[in-house]
Design a protein around this motif. Structure first.
Motif, mmCIF file in Angstrom:
data_model
loop_
_atom_site.group_PDB
_atom_site.id
_atom_site.type_symbol
_atom_site.label_atom_id
_atom_site.label_comp_id
_atom_site.label_asym_id
_atom_site.label_seq_id
_atom_site.Cartn_x
_atom_site.Cartn_y
_atom_site.Cartn_z
ATOM 1 N N GLU A 127 -51.212 -26.202 66.231
ATOM 2 C CA GLU A 127 -49.774 -26.264 66.001
ATOM 3 C C GLU A 127 -49.490 -25.843 64.571
ATOM 4 O OE1 GLU A 127 -47.055 -27.105 67.846
ATOM 5 O OE2 GLU A 127 -48.457 -26.932 69.528
ATOM 6 N N HIS A 144 -47.797 -17.845 65.166
ATOM 7 C CA HIS A 144 -47.806 -18.646 63.931
ATOM 8 C C HIS A 144 -46.641 -18.237 63.029
ATOM 9 C CE1 HIS A 144 -51.756 -19.927 65.271
ATOM 10 N NE2 HIS A 144 -51.889 -18.668 65.650
ATOM 11 N N ALA A 152 -43.332 -19.325 64.740
ATOM 12 C CA ALA A 152 -42.976 -20.738 64.639
ATOM 13 C C ALA A 152 -42.282 -21.034 63.312
ATOM 14 C CB ALA A 152 -44.224 -21.602 64.783
ATOM 15 N N ARG A 153 -42.758 -20.402 62.241
ATOM 16 C CA ARG A 153 -42.141 -20.646 60.932
ATOM 17 C C ARG A 153 -40.825 -19.890 60.788
ATOM 18 N NH1 ARG A 153 -47.414 -19.520 59.515
ATOM 19 N NH2 ARG A 153 -48.620 -21.408 59.196
#
Ligand SMILES: Cc1cc2nc3c(=O)[nH]c(=O)nc-3n(C[C@H](O)[C@H](O)[C@H](O)COP(=O)(O)OP(=O)(O)OC[C@H]3O[C@@H](n4cnc5c(N)ncnc54)[C@H](O)[C@@H]3O)c2cc1C
Ligand code: SF4
Ligand code: SF4
Lengths: 384, 287
Positions: A114, A149, A152-153
């Motif tokens: 995560e 990744h 998600a940010r």
């Protein structure tokens, strides 16, 4: 005073101190707030708890291989420009784990870790960096494969942009169509005046965040005055002239640049720059759009846990183009040529835009002061 | 004619996640080269897996890393996945130590493929050297199964020595299917009665009708360079010459930047390109 949520496109005025209120609002709803501050003599991005940490009253003097902060009486809260960090450091960190492997009952299982930590709110994002963000979006989100990744940010990122009212000599965003005015993509955009900020609302989220910040709606004239700030600077940048004792102001003629560079792959200038370049890779590290990376294995002592770690990579290494049959680009000449032609030429084919936003970081942070604008000008000067 | 956008089975969720595969058999092809027969796990993944001839997988050995390896089996039987690998370094040597029953991981399939569907009713020359044959074997299987759909088909294949020739036990079946197979070696030995010389010299043995011929080539870049020269000398247009390119490959997703060649990402725009796309850079030193 306004009340309730502001709509997209609204312009309001806030007292300078109220930037702290905004910061606290963002923190209260769960954002990790990041902003410019001085570290080891340079403006970097890091956790910003309070606006007191901002480099108020400081300006940066930048030139090839040169960066210095100076106090300036007339400087406001955001009159330094860009330092070595950009949004890239946060959305595409220099090192991160992209897969975790565990050996269970004799067989490996692969899991995606995560993306941890709270969402990010970055304060002080300049026009060039907002454009760099959009360029990295194209790489990580808009190709056939999405990097989960980065995604998600990125999806949770809150951007408080700033319209520059001063440029460093190394800035050439005006040549690249990337600044100094911020373009859409921000949640909120600030324009600084002596006693206040004008805040433009770019998204509903932005309007929401302003809900508890005391603000007054701007008049039409007020809005115009705010919009004129970066426009004035842009005009100034186009008119800048070299002055004795001052760093040379940069600009880049992008006319037909793809054909210019790809048509001059045998130009003697590549040998010339190779004599000076140390292949240290600094330019690729500070560039807000450079996206190359390498995934490597990190194994624990038991050999039962493996992390696949992605780190930034650079075309200035032999590893980058290594195959068991040999290194494709072994010489500094071929490496610099790859960097420049990718950035300014083949990027256009790949992503429909230049890979350069004219932030000038690669010029400032090059230990020997190699200047992308000068290299292009030299090739243009003796187009072969 | 360009290779159209690939990606038949994109995993939008996480393209980094590797699938498990069991090694069902290992075939020692020639010294240093083995073929691994793989079965994806679990069965659900296996049943959904499809690939096109010329595509590759990222073969992954935890702790060692990943390597781009072409699929060398029949696209008509995607459940039986074959990879033919030469042991040259870190990952491929670790793979060479694996045995039947062992587990490996993989991601894929990736990349563009040989445009066989655009060659129906036409002649085809397949020119390859060394481990350039495995990425083309899926094309050969496809042609053997659907032989009537194609015109003259020839395979020009070469290896360093006779004992390095791959897949020799299949040559008979390819010839029986009506494919002209020409084999050469760089260095002969006492028992060798065949052709000696490099692959491009085999063009002499062909009767080429340039307007209706396509060329698929894979092998060392220097070999491909001369194959392309021979093809062009015979009037075959760059748009009808297809080659499989090799560059350092780390992600296979177009994200890591390692495999770039000018505007192309070899992993997602290639590895199979029509030569007109490579032509501007192909002869550029260190580019
Ligand atoms: C599209 C494609 C298809 C391929 N198909 C096959 C095949 O079917 N059979 C076969 O034997 N080989 C194939 N190769 C070559 C194979 O990928 C390399 O031999 C292999 O990666 C070497 O890895 P290593 O760790 O053993 O070697 P090392 O020398 O230790 O290499 C370390 C790393 O560098 C990279 N690398 C090294 N050589 C290459 C290379 N030639 N191409 C791309 N990356 C490389 C890899 O990430 C590798 O893990 C293919 C390459 C590409 C690009
Ligand atoms: S190439 Fe240089 S000026 Fe352009 S975006 Fe990158 S660091 Fe900034
Ligand atoms: S151009 Fe400058 S910063 Fe970039 S690799 Fe060369 S010496 Fe380093």
């Amino acid at each position: 005073m306004t009340s309730g949520r502001l709509t997209i496109g609204a312009f309001v005025s806030i007292d300078k101190d109220q930037l702290q209120t905004l910061l606290e609002c963002l923190q209260q709803v769960g954002y990790r707030t990041i902003g410019p501050q001085v570290r080891d003599g340079a403006v970097v991005y890091d956790d910003l708890a309070s606006v007191n940490q901002l480099p108020v009253g400081q300006i940066d003097i930048q030139d090839g291989g040169h960066y210095r902060l100076e106090a300036d009486e007339s400087a406001g809260w955001f009159d330094y420009v860009v330092g070595p960090h950009s949004l890239k450091n946060f959305l595409f960190p220099a090192r991160e784990t992209i897969q975790q492997l565990t050996l269970q009952d004799g067989s490996w299982a692969s899991t995606t870790p995560e993306v941890e930590g709270p969402p990010l709110a970055v304060i002080g994002v300049r026009g060039c960096d907002l454009n760099a963000l959009k360029i990295q979006d194209r790489v990580f989100l808009e190709g056939p494969y999405v990097d989960p990744h980065y995604q998600a940010r990125r999806e949770r990122l809150f951007v408080v942009a700033v319209n520059c009212r001063r440029a460093a000599a190394t800035c050439f965003c005006h040549s690249m169509g990337a600044g100094p005015a911020v373009s859409p993509g921000f949640d909120l955009a600030l324009t600084e005046f002596t006693d206040r900020f004008v805040v433009e609302v770019g998204t509903d989220r932005g309007g929401e965040a302003m809900k508890t910040v005391p603000a007054t709606l701007c008049s039409v004239e007020d809005i115009q005055t705010a919009k004129d700030v970066p426009k004035q600077l842009e005009k100034q940048m186009h008119a800048r002239k070299p002055e004795d004792g001052h760093p040379q102001p940069r600009e880049l003629d992008t006319t037909g640049i793809k054909e210019l560079l790809l048509g001059n792959l045998q130009h003697p200038r590549w040998d010339d720059v190779a004599e000076r370049c140390l292949a240290c890779a600094n330019c690729t590290m500070v560039c807000p759009t450079c996206f190359c990376s390498t995934v490597g294995e990190v194994t624990d002592l038991t050999n039962e846990n493996v992390l696949r770690e992605r780190t930034w990579a650079s075309c200035f290494t032999g590893d980058h183009s290594y195959t068991s049959g040999g290194v494709v680009r072994p010489s500094v000449k071929s490496q610099y040529r790859q960097w420049l032609t990718h950035k300014l030429a083949s990027w256009i084919d790949q992503f429909d835009s230049s890979g350069c936003v004219g932030c000038g970081r690669c010029i400032t942070w090059c230990p020997v002061g190699i200047d992308i604008t000068e290299e292009v000008a030299a090739i243009r000067g003796e187009d072969i | 004619m360009t290779v159209s956008a690939p990606f038949p089975s994109v995993n939008r969720l996480d393209p980094w996640k590797a699938h498990s595969a069991k090694i069902c058999a290992v075939f020692e092809e020639v010294p240093g080269i083995k073929t691994y027969e793989l079965e994806l796990e679990p069965a659900g993944v296996r049943d959904e897996y499809r690939f096109q001839p010329g595509q590759f997988n990222m073969v992954y050995l935890p702790g060692f890393g990943e390597s781009a390896i072409s699929i060398s089996s029949d696209p008509g039987s995607p459940g039986r996945l074959l990879h033919t690998v030469r042991a040259v370094g870190n990952v491929t040597n670790a793979l060479a130590r694996k045995q039947t029953g062992d587990q490996i991981l993989l991601r894929g399939p990736f990349g563009s493929w040989w445009p066989l569907e655009n060659c129906i009713g036409q002649d085809l020359i397949i020119a390859c050297g060394g481990v350039g044959l495995p990425p083309l074997r899926p094309v050969i299987y496809e042609i053997v199964r659907r032989r009537k759909e194609f015109g003259d088909v020839s395979i020009l294949y070469g290896a360093r020595r006779p004992e390095d020739l791959l897949f020799t036990n299949e040559y008979e079946s390819w010839r029986k299917a009506g494919i002209q197979l020409e084999v050469t070696v760089d260095l002969g030995n006492l028992g060798w009665t065949g052709h000696i010389g490099v692959v491009p010299t085999l063009f002499e043995r062909l009767d080429v009708s340039p307007a209706q011929t396509s060329v698929f080539t894979c092998g060392p870049e220097i070999m491909m360079r001369f194959v392309i020269q021979e093809a062009q000398d015979r009037g075959i247009a760059s748009e009808r010459i297809f080659l499989s390119m090799e560059r350092n490959m780390n992600c296979a997703l177009g994200l890591c930047g390692h495999c770039q060649l000018g505007p192309e990402f070899i992993c997602k725009d290639g590895p199979v390109f029509s030569f007109d796309r490579m032509e501007p850079y192909f002869h550029m030193e260190d580019f």
